[in-house]
Design a protein around this motif. Sequence first.
Motif, PDB file in Angstrom:
ATOM      1  N   PRO A 136      33.533  90.704  64.423  1.00  0.00           N
ATOM      2  CA  PRO A 136      33.328  91.781  65.404  1.00  0.00           C
ATOM      3  C   PRO A 136      33.695  91.277  66.807  1.00  0.00           C
ATOM      4  CG  PRO A 136      31.229  90.866  64.695  1.00  0.00           C
ATOM      5  CD  PRO A 136      32.289  90.223  63.873  1.00  0.00           C
ATOM      6  N   PRO A 137      34.056  92.186  67.684  1.00  0.00           N
ATOM      7  CA  PRO A 137      34.443  91.748  69.036  1.00  0.00           C
ATOM      8  C   PRO A 137      33.241  91.107  69.753  1.00  0.00           C
ATOM      9  CG  PRO A 137      34.249  94.131  68.942  1.00  0.00           C
ATOM     10  CD  PRO A 137      34.088  93.621  67.544  1.00  0.00           C
ATOM     11  N   PRO A 138      33.511  90.153  70.658  1.00  0.00           N
ATOM     12  CA  PRO A 138      32.401  89.512  71.368  1.00  0.00           C
ATOM     13  C   PRO A 138      31.712  90.508  72.305  1.00  0.00           C
ATOM     14  CG  PRO A 138      34.507  88.815  72.287  1.00  0.00           C
ATOM     15  CD  PRO A 138      34.797  89.650  71.079  1.00  0.00           C
ATOM     16  N   PRO A 139      30.440  90.263  72.626  1.00  0.00           N
ATOM     17  CA  PRO A 139      29.737  91.194  73.528  1.00  0.00           C
ATOM     18  C   PRO A 139      30.364  91.165  74.937  1.00  0.00           C
ATOM     19  CG  PRO A 139      28.383  89.270  73.052  1.00  0.00           C
ATOM     20  CD  PRO A 139      29.606  89.173  72.200  1.00  0.00           C
ATOM     21  N   LEU A 140      30.123  92.238  75.688  1.00  0.00           N
ATOM     22  CA  LEU A 140      30.682  92.353  77.033  1.00  0.00           C
ATOM     23  C   LEU A 140      30.023  91.351  77.968  1.00  0.00           C
ATOM     24  CD1 LEU A 140      30.797  96.247  77.393  1.00  0.00           C
ATOM     25  CD2 LEU A 140      32.686  94.720  76.849  1.00  0.00           C
ATOM     26  N   THR A 141      30.820  90.845  78.881  1.00  0.00           N
ATOM     27  CA  THR A 141      30.268  89.955  79.912  1.00  0.00           C
ATOM     28  C   THR A 141      29.609  90.803  80.988  1.00  0.00           C
ATOM     29  OG1 THR A 141      32.316  89.953  81.175  1.00  0.00           O
ATOM     30  CG2 THR A 141      32.085  88.239  79.470  1.00  0.00           C
TER      31      THR A 141
END
Length: 154
Positions: A136-141
């Motif tokens: 899954p895509p990494p969480p937002l910064t």
Amino acid sequence: MRALLLALLLAAAPALAIPAKAIVDPREMLPDPAQEERARAIGKELRCLVCQNQSIDDSNAGLARDLRRIVRERVAAGDSNEQVIAFVTDRYGDYVRLTPPLNAVTVALWASPAIVLAFGALAVLAFYRRRRAIAPPPPLTEEERARLARLSAE
């Protein structure tokens, strides 16, 4: 009342229909009743190549008449049922038989839907496994969240 009677008559028509049997010309018939019975039994096992879903015994097509004549000639010559069917099959192929023999071609024909279904199931399974394997895509910064909040507020 007439309309109701007509509707009932039309609804009952298919049930009243009698399947047509080929009328064997008396000149075609063998003089020996036992041989004639054998010829008719063989004729019920052979497909009319014109009608395709009728036996040569049930068909009125010219080719069916010719095949009935050939069958009767072979029976009169003393051939067994298997020899007569083999004689016709050698000339017209296995398709002439209403119940084709069990061989590699017919097994492949009957097994092909199951094989295609199995390959389809394997393809679907491989698709979902590959899809699940993608991370899954990494969480937002924090910076990306702030920018998203600004864009949403506008």
